[in-house]
Scaffold this motif. Structure first.
Motif, PDB file in Angstrom:
ATOM      1  N   LYS B  44      -6.471  64.807 -13.381  1.00 14.25           N
ATOM      2  CA  LYS B  44      -5.524  63.746 -13.749  1.00 14.25           C
ATOM      3  C   LYS B  44      -5.294  63.692 -15.260  1.00 14.25           C
ATOM      4  CE  LYS B  44      -8.129  60.555 -11.861  1.00 14.25           C
ATOM      5  NZ  LYS B  44      -9.283  61.395 -11.462  1.00 14.25           N
ATOM      6  N   SER B  45      -6.402  63.674 -16.016  1.00 15.52           N
ATOM      7  CA  SER B  45      -6.251  63.637 -17.479  1.00 15.52           C
ATOM      8  C   SER B  45      -5.654  64.937 -18.006  1.00 15.52           C
ATOM      9  CB  SER B  45      -7.602  63.383 -18.157  1.00 15.52           C
ATOM     10  OG  SER B  45      -8.054  62.089 -17.851  1.00 15.52           O
ATOM     11  N   THR B  46      -5.987  66.026 -17.336  1.00 18.21           N
ATOM     12  CA  THR B  46      -5.405  67.317 -17.733  1.00 18.21           C
ATOM     13  C   THR B  46      -3.889  67.275 -17.603  1.00 18.21           C
ATOM     14  OG1 THR B  46      -7.420  68.447 -17.046  1.00 18.21           O
ATOM     15  CG2 THR B  46      -5.431  69.801 -17.264  1.00 18.21           C
ATOM     16  N   PHE B  88      -4.361  56.702 -23.970  1.00 15.49           N
ATOM     17  CA  PHE B  88      -5.478  57.617 -23.746  1.00 15.49           C
ATOM     18  C   PHE B  88      -6.621  56.990 -22.952  1.00 15.49           C
ATOM     19  CE2 PHE B  88      -3.317  59.542 -27.301  1.00 15.49           C
ATOM     20  CZ  PHE B  88      -3.522  60.911 -27.141  1.00 15.49           C
ATOM     21  N   GLN B  89      -7.256  57.866 -22.168  1.00 17.78           N
ATOM     22  CA  GLN B  89      -8.479  57.429 -21.486  1.00 17.78           C
ATOM     23  C   GLN B  89      -9.584  57.175 -22.521  1.00 17.78           C
ATOM     24  OE1 GLN B  89      -9.833  60.157 -18.417  1.00 17.78           O
ATOM     25  NE2 GLN B  89     -11.508  58.807 -17.793  1.00 17.78           N
ATOM     26  N   TYR B  90      -9.658  58.044 -23.509  1.00 13.83           N
ATOM     27  CA  TYR B  90     -10.644  57.870 -24.585  1.00 13.83           C
ATOM     28  C   TYR B  90      -9.944  57.880 -25.940  1.00 13.83           C
ATOM     29  CZ  TYR B  90     -13.614  59.395 -20.718  1.00 13.83           C
ATOM     30  OH  TYR B  90     -14.220  59.507 -19.507  1.00 13.83           O
ATOM     31  N   LEU B 173      -0.453  55.949 -18.307  1.00 15.85           N
ATOM     32  CA  LEU B 173      -1.625  55.115 -18.594  1.00 15.85           C
ATOM     33  C   LEU B 173      -2.828  55.773 -17.945  1.00 15.85           C
ATOM     34  CD1 LEU B 173       0.635  53.164 -19.359  1.00 15.85           C
ATOM     35  CD2 LEU B 173      -0.490  51.381 -18.025  1.00 15.85           C
ATOM     36  N   ASP B 174      -3.698  56.367 -18.770  1.00 17.60           N
ATOM     37  CA  ASP B 174      -4.842  57.084 -18.209  1.00 17.60           C
ATOM     38  C   ASP B 174      -6.060  56.166 -18.166  1.00 17.60           C
ATOM     39  OD1 ASP B 174      -6.625  58.897 -17.239  1.00 17.60           O
ATOM     40  OD2 ASP B 174      -6.354  60.388 -18.838  1.00 17.60           O
ATOM     41  N   GLU B 175      -6.339  55.656 -17.001  1.00 16.72           N
ATOM     42  CA  GLU B 175      -7.488  54.759 -16.782  1.00 16.72           C
ATOM     43  C   GLU B 175      -7.557  53.646 -17.811  1.00 16.72           C
ATOM     44  OE1 GLU B 175     -11.217  56.290 -15.584  1.00 16.72           O
ATOM     45  OE2 GLU B 175     -10.357  58.065 -14.659  1.00 16.72           O
ATOM     46  N   THR B 176      -6.408  53.036 -18.038  1.00 22.91           N
ATOM     47  CA  THR B 176      -6.363  51.931 -18.984  1.00 22.91           C
ATOM     48  C   THR B 176      -7.228  50.774 -18.505  1.00 22.91           C
ATOM     49  OG1 THR B 176      -4.184  52.599 -19.692  1.00 22.91           O
ATOM     50  CG2 THR B 176      -4.767  50.326 -20.126  1.00 22.91           C
TER      51      THR B 176
HETATM   52 MG    MG Z   1      -9.504  61.513 -16.629  1.00 23.38          MG
END
Ligand code: MG
Ligand code: ATP
Lengths: 445, 257
Positions: B44-46, B88-90, B173-176
């Motif tokens: 997913k993040s990729t 970003f997730q991080y 929105l990555d795991e916001t």
């Molecule tokens: Mg991820």
């Protein structure tokens, strides 16, 4: 005999010849005390010659590369053409003292002195020698002694002009003193040897900025000395800003002596020049002194900047703090040699040092050498050095928000350099430096 | 708005190239909210990284069209200037760069790319105030260095604050929701809802239904091992929350057998 030492001998012979001509031109003044000091200096050179890269102190900066050009001593030449020398931007700082030296010679027509009055002298050495002869005699060469090496002795032997700032006991000079050294390399290959003396009396206060510029393309060498005397409880802000041209070389020695309770802060910014060697040495001669050394070097092409510092804790309860930062691109080289000496009596010393560098290319180099010599037992000392690249993650974060690559890079590098620029207390100067920083960062690849 | 066709991407690892995205097909139209769910490490993040142009990923096949442009040809900053945004997730910390300076530069670069004049300071400050309020960000955070010393939740909130400031067309929105407490989750989600229009679109990556209770998706996709293996309406998210991913694994193994 190898080639380098032969060149060394040629240079020595040339200097000795220069010296006898110089002496002859002094007619009468050669009996002055200051001239005896000069004589000792040329004798030192005669005996010891110049260092080579075999000297530990010159391991990363080969003196032969600095000395290789056939320099003509600038003071032997008639005054140059001042047209084309533009200091309006400096003069635009309306309440600043501006002392302009072209190839080491004071140019009063380009200068402006605003700080006058009882207990204040801001001017050049030859004037100071007339107005405050005893003062000069009792300070000249007291810190920059011949033992510091041949570059120091060479300056002493030929010292004729430079800036003098004197604030008597309890005198505060409110206006900054900007000393503008211009190497005029348009018509010749010159060696200039400015000699500065700054004296702050008890509880005196001053802010002094030494700035270096070049016009013209010929090689040049500025071999300068600044002796700084910080009286008891005095406060001195001191900047050295090196904007020199691509063929300008610089060897500088700043020697500081701090009496008890004095506060000295130095910021050295080097973003010009070909080969630059800065020696910055402070000795703490009284208790409770505070000393800060900040540095920023921003190098590209084949530039080489070598900062050698020494915080000499000779007395107890003194504090020294040092932060040098480098941004190095292309094939440029940075050298940082930070020596902290804590002598036997210097109990309760606090001494800190760090050198952080960002390398922007695979061929960029930074040699970082902390040198701690601690002979007291109750001390707090630390040192640290980091060398790295720009963070890919930070770059991507900025770019992902629409900031183009070069701007993003400049932004991160500016953030890195900012804490050194921020130590410049003169707002006008700081803003100019900030602008220049961004300009350089945008053009660095 | 954005169309992904058979998108494949590899990442450089110590053991060589590893294929992470193995043929993604996805079409998102203006006004839509899509959610992507899927187990850890499914890619997913990729996908978010590839869409925003992060270095280190190589697109080995397929295409991405964004409003008529070949997105994969663009630099990360150009994608942002065209209206792509990733929360970003991080989020990274950037010492020495203030949030204000950062956002002002970003906004003005985006405006510049559109031939617009820079925003005036007054206008900018007014907008900062307004948007900070919208996402419930303490206004004092805007003067601090980007994310430096922010708590996990504050960082996430700051991402949505940036989203509000930049007003992109397509936001990922990555795991916001991860790292946000219940109140913060609500505040952030409500902020996002207020930003949603018929002209923009959202791709919400999440593991949990709770965010989707606020930001109701039009479509939910399940990502598994670099592929979208199932798509459905908002009820699919509920089903996943209750049943986990095992049934998909089972389904897949059955299919492969
Ligand atoms: Mg991820
Ligand atoms: N730069 C990289 N180097 C090596 N492996 C990577 C890299 N980026 C991603 N991967 C690998 O690709 C796979 C997919 O990672 P990704 O972060 O896209 O998963 P995800 O679906 O976002 O997971 P999560 O739900 O845990 O956030 C993982 O196995 C991960 O280790």
């Amino acid at each position: 005999m190898d080639k380098i030492s032969q060149e060394n001998i040629d240079l020595k012979m040339r200097l000795i010849e220069d010296f006898s001509n110089f002496e002859a031109s002094l007619n009468g003044q050669s009996n002055e005390m200051i001239h005896n000091v000069r004589r000792d200096a040329i004798a030192y050179i005669n005996e010891n010659g110049f260092p080579t890269k075999k000297f530990e102190e010159w391991k990363y900066t080969n003196p032969a590369n600095i000395l290789k050009n056939d320099y003509v001593q600038a003071f032997t030449q008639p005054a140059g053409d001042l047209s084309g020398i533009d200091v309006t931007e400096v003069l635009a700082e309306s309440n600043a003292n501006v002392l302009v030296f072209v190839n080491g010679r004071y140019e009063s027509s380009l200068s402006r002195i605003v700080s006058k009055g009882d207990g204040i002298f801001v001017g050049n050495l030859s004037e100071a020698y007339v107005a405050h002869k005893d003062l000069i005699n009792s300070h000249f060469s007291k810190l920059a002694k011949n033992e510091k090496g041949a570059f120091t002795a060479m300056n002493t032997a030929f010292a004729t002009d430079g800036a003098v700032v004197y604030a008597a006991d309890n005198v505060q000079i409110p206006e900054i003193i900007r000393i503008i050294n211009i190497a005029d390399a348009r018509t010749g290959t010159y060696l200039s040897q400015p000699r500065n003396i700054f004296i702050a009396g008890v509880n005196a206060k001053a802010m002094i900025s030494e700035e270096f510029f070049t016009i013209g393309e010929n090689p040049s060498l500025t071999n300068m000395i600044t002796e700084v005397f910080c009286g008891r409880g005095s406060m001195l802000e001191h900047y050295k800003i090196q904007n020199d041209g691509a063929n300008a070389n610089h060897v500088g020695s700043t020697q500081i002596k701090q009496e008890a309770d004095s506060h000295y802060s130095n910021t050295t910014i080097s973003w010009g020049g070909n080969i630059t060697r800065n020696n910055l040495q402070a000795v703490f001669a009284g208790n409770n002194t505070e000393c800060h050394f900040f540095g920023l070097y921003l190098l590209s092409g084949r530039q080489h900047v070598d900062n050698h510092t020494l915080a000499d804790h000779a007395m107890p309860n003194c504090y020294s703090n040092e932060l040098y930062k480098g941004i190095i691109a292309d094939r440029a080289t940075g050298v940082f040699n930070g020596r902290i000496m804590v002598r036997e009596d210097a109990q309760k010393t606090n001494a800190y040092q760090s050198n952080n560098c960002i390398l922007l290319s695979d061929d960029a180099m930074n040699y970082s050498k902390p040198q701690l010599e601690i002979f007291a037992d109750d001390v707090k000392c630390s040192h640290g050095a980091t060398t790295g690249q720009l963070s890919d993650q930070e770059m991507f974060y900025l770019r992902s928000r629409g900031i183009p690559h070069d701007e993003a890079r400049a932004m991160l590098l500016q953030a890195f350099a900012e804490d050194v620029i921020d130590t410049i207390k003169d707002e006008y100067l700081r803003e100019k430096l900030d602008k220049k920083l961004i300009e350089i960062l945008m053009s660095t690849r | 708005m954005i169309t992904l066709k058979d998108l494949r991407a590899t990442v450089e690892t110590e053991e060589g190239k590893k294929e992470i995205l193995k043929g993604i097909n996805l079409q998102i139209n203006a006004g839509e909210v899509h959610a992507i769910m899927g187990p850890n490490g499914s890619g997913k993040s990729t996908l978010a990284s590839v869409l925003t142009g992060r270095e280190g990923y190589e697109v080995t096949g397929g295409s991405v069209e964004f409003e008529g442009n070949d997105l994969l040809e663009l630099e990360p900053e150009e994608r942002a200037q065209h209206g792509i945004f990733l929360a970003f997730q991080y989020p990274v910390e950037i010492p020495g760069v203030s949030n204000t300076n950062f956002l002002k530069t970003a906004i003005n670069e985006i405006r510049k790319s559109k031939g617009m004049e820079p925003m005036s300071s007054v206008e900018f400050l007014k907008m900062m105030k307004e948007k900070a309020k919208l996402v419930g960000l303490d206004p004092s955070m805007t003067s601090r260095y980007v994310n430096v010393g922010f708590s996990g939740g504050e960082k996430k909130r700051n991402e949505i604050f940036q989203l509000a400031m930049l007003n992109p067309k397509f936001s990922i929105l990555d795991e916001t929701d991860s790292g946000l407490d219940i109140d913060a989750l609500k505040a952030v989600a409500e902020g996002v809802i207020k930003l949603k229009t018929n002209d923009n679109a959202f791709l919400v990556i999440t593991h949990y239904q709770r965010l989707l209770n606020f930001i109701v998706p039009d479509f939910v996709h399940v990502m598994f091992d670099g592929r979208i293996v199932k798509s459905g309406g908002k009820e699919l998210a509920l089903h996943l929350e209750e049943n986990g991913y095992d049934w998909i694994t089972d389904m897949k193994e059955t299919a492969e057998a």
